[in-house]
Design an enzyme around this catalytic site. Sequence first.
Site, PDB file in Angstrom:
ATOM      1  N   THR A  27      25.359 -33.896  26.432  1.00 42.19           N
ATOM      2  CA  THR A  27      26.399 -33.948  25.401  1.00 42.19           C
ATOM      3  C   THR A  27      26.093 -35.107  24.461  1.00 42.19           C
ATOM      4  O   THR A  27      25.935 -36.240  24.898  1.00 42.19           O
ATOM      5  CB  THR A  27      27.765 -34.160  26.096  1.00 42.19           C
ATOM      6  N   HIS A 181      28.427 -24.290  33.824  1.00 43.73           N
ATOM      7  CA  HIS A 181      28.661 -25.697  34.202  1.00 43.73           C
ATOM      8  C   HIS A 181      29.722 -25.754  35.311  1.00 43.73           C
ATOM      9  O   HIS A 181      30.918 -25.751  35.043  1.00 43.73           O
ATOM     10  CB  HIS A 181      29.136 -26.473  32.977  1.00 43.73           C
ATOM     11  N   ASN A 184      30.342 -31.924  37.889  1.00 47.61           N
ATOM     12  CA  ASN A 184      30.906 -33.120  37.239  1.00 47.61           C
ATOM     13  C   ASN A 184      32.416 -33.143  37.023  1.00 47.61           C
ATOM     14  O   ASN A 184      32.903 -33.777  36.078  1.00 47.61           O
ATOM     15  CB  ASN A 184      30.206 -33.354  35.882  1.00 47.61           C
ATOM     16  N   TYR A 186      34.580 -30.832  36.086  1.00 46.23           N
ATOM     17  CA  TYR A 186      35.199 -30.016  35.038  1.00 46.23           C
ATOM     18  C   TYR A 186      35.891 -28.786  35.657  1.00 46.23           C
ATOM     19  O   TYR A 186      35.962 -28.652  36.874  1.00 46.23           O
ATOM     20  CB  TYR A 186      34.151 -29.654  33.980  1.00 46.23           C
ATOM     21  N   ASN A 241      34.366 -37.993  36.922  1.00 45.16           N
ATOM     22  CA  ASN A 241      35.697 -37.569  36.464  1.00 45.16           C
ATOM     23  C   ASN A 241      36.679 -37.413  37.627  1.00 45.16           C
ATOM     24  O   ASN A 241      37.450 -36.463  37.694  1.00 45.16           O
ATOM     25  CB  ASN A 241      35.586 -36.264  35.660  1.00 45.16           C
TER      26      ASN A 241
HETATM   27  C1  LIG Z   1      24.614 -38.751  27.323  1.00 43.10           C
HETATM   28  C2  LIG Z   1      24.725 -37.817  28.484  1.00 43.10           C
HETATM   29  C3  LIG Z   1      25.334 -36.584  28.318  1.00 43.10           C
HETATM   30  C4  LIG Z   1      25.402 -35.669  29.373  1.00 43.10           C
HETATM   31  N1  LIG Z   1      25.929 -34.423  29.155  1.00 43.10           N
HETATM   32  C5  LIG Z   1      25.895 -33.493  30.127  1.00 43.10           C
HETATM   33  C6  LIG Z   1      26.296 -32.155  29.868  1.00 43.10           C
HETATM   34  O1  LIG Z   1      26.672 -31.783  28.748  1.00 43.10           O
HETATM   35  N2  LIG Z   1      26.251 -31.281  30.911  1.00 43.10           N
HETATM   36  C7  LIG Z   1      25.821 -31.642  32.167  1.00 43.10           C
HETATM   37  O2  LIG Z   1      25.792 -30.807  33.071  1.00 43.10           O
HETATM   38  N3  LIG Z   1      25.392 -32.896  32.414  1.00 43.10           N
HETATM   39  C8  LIG Z   1      25.396 -33.813  31.433  1.00 43.10           C
HETATM   40  N4  LIG Z   1      24.902 -35.077  31.678  1.00 43.10           N
HETATM   41  C9  LIG Z   1      24.199 -35.328  32.957  1.00 43.10           C
HETATM   42  C10 LIG Z   1      22.695 -35.074  32.752  1.00 43.10           C
HETATM   43  O3  LIG Z   1      22.432 -33.706  32.529  1.00 43.10           O
HETATM   44  C11 LIG Z   1      21.868 -35.543  33.972  1.00 43.10           C
HETATM   45  O4  LIG Z   1      22.207 -34.771  35.093  1.00 43.10           O
HETATM   46  C12 LIG Z   1      22.094 -37.010  34.286  1.00 43.10           C
HETATM   47  O5  LIG Z   1      21.953 -37.800  33.119  1.00 43.10           O
HETATM   48  C13 LIG Z   1      21.111 -37.510  35.335  1.00 43.10           C
HETATM   49  O6  LIG Z   1      19.789 -37.383  34.868  1.00 43.10           O
HETATM   50  P1  LIG Z   1      18.972 -38.681  34.309  1.00 43.10           P
HETATM   51  O7  LIG Z   1      19.041 -39.708  35.405  1.00 43.10           O
HETATM   52  O8  LIG Z   1      17.556 -38.153  34.120  1.00 43.10           O
HETATM   53  O9  LIG Z   1      19.619 -39.126  33.071  1.00 43.10           O
HETATM   54  C14 LIG Z   1      24.867 -36.017  30.652  1.00 43.10           C
HETATM   55  C15 LIG Z   1      24.270 -37.267  30.814  1.00 43.10           C
HETATM   56  C16 LIG Z   1      24.196 -38.162  29.763  1.00 43.10           C
HETATM   57  C17 LIG Z   1      23.500 -39.477  29.964  1.00 43.10           C
END
Ligand SMILES: Cc1cc2nc3c(=O)[nH]c(=O)nc-3n(C[C@H](O)[C@H](O)[C@H](O)COP(=O)(O)O)c2cc1C
Length: 375
Positions: A27, A181, A184, A186, A241
């Site tokens: 996001t 989704h 997290n 939701y 959340n």
């Molecule tokens: C800025 C940001 C936005 C995210 N938005 C979503 C999202 O829209 N949907 C989702 O399932 N996870 C979302 N996540 C979780 C990421 O998909 C991912 O699972 C999480 O960042 C862990 O991976 P990483 O350690 O490589 O960042 C978001 C994470 C970040 C940092």
Amino acid sequence: MNCPSLFSPLQIGPYRLEHRVVMAPLTRMRADRASLAPRPLNAEYYGQRATSGGLIIAEASPVMASGYGNPGVPGIYSDAQIRGWQEVVEAVHAKGGFIFLQLWHVGRVSHSSFQPGGALPISASAVAISPELKTMTADRKVTPYETPRALATSEIADVIESFRQAAINALKAGFDGVEIHGANGYLIEQFLQSRTNLRTDQYGGSIENRARFLMEITQAVVGVWGANRVGVRLSPYGIANDSGEADPMPLYSHVIRSLNLLGLAYLHFIEPRSSGAGRAEVNHQNVPSAMVLFRPIWRGVLITAGGFTGESAEAAIAAGHADAIAFGRIFISNPDLPRRLREGWPLTPYNRSTFYGGEESGYTDYPVYGELERA
Ligand SMILES: Cc1cc2nc3c(=O)[nH]c(=O)nc-3n(C[C@H](O)[C@H](O)[C@H](O)COP(=O)(O)O)c2cc1C
């Protein structure tokens, strides 16, 4: 037998990936503020991160107006939004990449100022997020979460129908598939977990009943796309959340066994060790590993995410814990991440303050490796 690596091909549904460095759904809150449609800047961002035979899972996109909890999030329920996404998809396809769209409803992780008619956010039950966690109103005032309104049984079919219509819209936009989704904290997870689901109808109580909402949504979306172009994202052991099941094993074993019967494109986890989406870096120690625990139950392709480096991703794939690794934060700051991981090039650090909202800065202005040196 050849041991798979991050750079060996992988078949996901009808698609042959050339490598296993997946872009996680992220996001970024940079859609057009009025229409909530993706705009050319978003197409540029995704195009920068596309690789031939690589898989991108586009950011969570509300399937209906009540699915919002944040400004500038792109939706997938209006014609303008479908047109906006078409440009994103074209930019990714132009580079030979694949792109799935993540279908979203935030449920109680919202505020009435984002809701149609200023109504209360909806959820499985009228259980508020802990007052220790704050949210922001549409005019950016920090506030506690409200107590959501429990969906009446008769309203649930409409929400499922919105997921089905959104899946049709994603097909029209030209996506290669969709991801549901279910992670997290939701709406779907609010139905799955016993802390947020106090219902006494066929959507609450037993594990089978709590899983019914996810299963009916998944079946509706599969009816549009066929199972082999639909993925599901889950975060067992996650706490985002104010979520979390006291004993996740029986719930998620049941969910995964039920999903096995559908023959989906993939299952996608968020490992509980990292909650990277918030305002601060959080790395939980001594937490269970979703991929290790549930891999023996899941019969299809498994993608997982959460704090991976190139090295730990290679190790997870070599050990057979997962088939592909999704990268979030380091894909934000490294548009050429697959190449950097393959070549062992250094990574650009990410700037958390530009994760959510804004324009080019921290979005499309991260360099590919060597670009700065050449400039
Ligand atoms: C800025 C940001 C936005 C995210 N938005 C979503 C999202 O829209 N949907 C989702 O399932 N996870 C979302 N996540 C979780 C990421 O998909 C991912 O699972 C999480 O960042 C862990 O991976 P990483 O350690 O490589 O960042 C978001 C994470 C970040 C940092």
